[in-house]
Design a protein around this motif. Structure first.
Motif, PDB file in Angstrom:
ATOM      1  N   ALA A 147       4.210  -2.639   6.113  1.00 25.53           N
ATOM      2  CA  ALA A 147       3.045  -1.750   6.170  1.00 25.53           C
ATOM      3  C   ALA A 147       3.386  -0.426   6.841  1.00 25.53           C
ATOM      4  CB  ALA A 147       1.899  -2.435   6.901  1.00 25.53           C
ATOM      5  N   SER A 148       4.309  -0.462   7.802  1.00 24.77           N
ATOM      6  CA  SER A 148       4.694   0.766   8.505  1.00 24.77           C
ATOM      7  C   SER A 148       6.166   0.699   8.893  1.00 24.77           C
ATOM      8  CB  SER A 148       3.837   0.949   9.765  1.00 24.77           C
ATOM      9  OG  SER A 148       4.132  -0.067  10.700  1.00 24.77           O
ATOM     10  N   ARG A 149       6.707   1.842   9.196  1.00 20.12           N
ATOM     11  CA  ARG A 149       8.091   1.933   9.655  1.00 20.12           C
ATOM     12  C   ARG A 149       8.257   1.181  10.974  1.00 20.12           C
ATOM     13  NH1 ARG A 149      13.235   1.935   8.861  1.00 20.12           N
ATOM     14  NH2 ARG A 149      14.420   3.383  10.134  1.00 20.12           N
ATOM     15  N   GLU A 150       7.260   1.229  11.830  1.00 18.21           N
ATOM     16  CA  GLU A 150       7.309   0.534  13.115  1.00 18.21           C
ATOM     17  C   GLU A 150       7.451  -0.979  12.913  1.00 18.21           C
ATOM     18  OE1 GLU A 150       4.851   2.800  12.413  1.00 18.21           O
ATOM     19  OE2 GLU A 150       5.810   4.431  13.513  1.00 18.21           O
ATOM     20  N   ASN A 151       6.717  -1.530  11.940  1.00 18.43           N
ATOM     21  CA  ASN A 151       6.826  -2.960  11.652  1.00 18.43           C
ATOM     22  C   ASN A 151       8.218  -3.321  11.143  1.00 18.43           C
ATOM     23  OD1 ASN A 151       4.170  -3.173  12.375  1.00 18.43           O
ATOM     24  ND2 ASN A 151       3.402  -3.693  10.342  1.00 18.43           N
ATOM     25  N   THR A 182      -2.292  -7.409   4.967  1.00 22.71           N
ATOM     26  CA  THR A 182      -2.243  -6.924   3.588  1.00 22.71           C
ATOM     27  C   THR A 182      -2.388  -5.406   3.622  1.00 22.71           C
ATOM     28  OG1 THR A 182      -3.233  -8.963   2.792  1.00 22.71           O
ATOM     29  CG2 THR A 182      -3.325  -7.080   1.318  1.00 22.71           C
ATOM     30  N   PHE A 183      -1.580  -4.710   2.819  1.00 21.51           N
ATOM     31  CA  PHE A 183      -1.612  -3.252   2.804  1.00 21.51           C
ATOM     32  C   PHE A 183      -1.406  -2.756   1.387  1.00 21.51           C
ATOM     33  CE2 PHE A 183       2.799  -4.397   3.208  1.00 21.51           C
ATOM     34  CZ  PHE A 183       3.493  -3.443   2.490  1.00 21.51           C
ATOM     35  N   ILE A 184      -1.711  -1.506   1.176  1.00 22.75           N
ATOM     36  CA  ILE A 184      -1.499  -0.870  -0.123  1.00 22.75           C
ATOM     37  C   ILE A 184      -0.170  -0.128  -0.060  1.00 22.75           C
ATOM     38  CG2 ILE A 184      -2.353   0.854  -1.757  1.00 22.75           C
ATOM     39  CD1 ILE A 184      -5.175   0.172  -0.796  1.00 22.75           C
ATOM     40  N   LYS A 185       0.695  -0.436  -1.003  1.00 25.36           N
ATOM     41  CA  LYS A 185       2.025   0.180  -1.039  1.00 25.36           C
ATOM     42  C   LYS A 185       1.934   1.655  -1.418  1.00 25.36           C
ATOM     43  CE  LYS A 185       4.518  -3.829  -2.889  1.00 25.36           C
ATOM     44  NZ  LYS A 185       5.455  -4.174  -3.971  1.00 25.36           N
TER      45      LYS A 185
END
Length: 123
Positions: free
Chosen positions: A28-32, A17-20
């Motif tokens: 959550a990240s560009r890597e993901n 879970t992450f904050i947009k």
């Protein structure tokens, strides 16, 4: 649902879970995102791999058989012996009143039960 709930999301790749930081953010990240898309592409290639090998082999056989000729006639036995697989093609066309089975830019048409005419399609 309050405003805080719409700012959080679950990353489809990691499940975290992450904050947009943007309203349309999915990962959550560009890597993901890159890892997720690479995994999707890998699975797609893996699923198509067997058919692609057959199509590549068929195209190579037709290219080798045709050589520098515009068209050539070969027997069923000859094509089988060269490793041609008749169950796999890319598309069919109708030309000169005949149905032609195509493998990318090459095509063959049955003349009789044991003989095939092979041509290279021109763009």
């Amino acid at each position: 649902m309050n405003k805080e709930d719409t700012r959080t999301a679950t990353d489809p790749f990691t499940g975290e879970t992450f904050i947009k930081s943007r309203s349309n953010q999915v990962f959550a990240s560009r890597e993901n995102q890159v890892k997720h898309n690479n995994l999707k592409a890998y699975n797609k290639r893996k699923a198509k791999n067997e058919i692609d090998k057959i199509l590549d082999k068929n195209r190579q056989v037709l290219m080798d058989v045709l050589g520098t000729n515009n068209e050539i006639v070969k027997s069923l036995d000859y094509l089988h012996g060269a490793g041609f697989h008749f169950g796999c093609s890319t598309h069919t066309i109708n030309r000169d009143g005949s149905k032609w089975v195509c493998i990318y830019d090459y095509a063959y048409s049955m003349i009789d039960t044991n003989t095939f005419k092979i041509i290279k399609l021109t763009p």
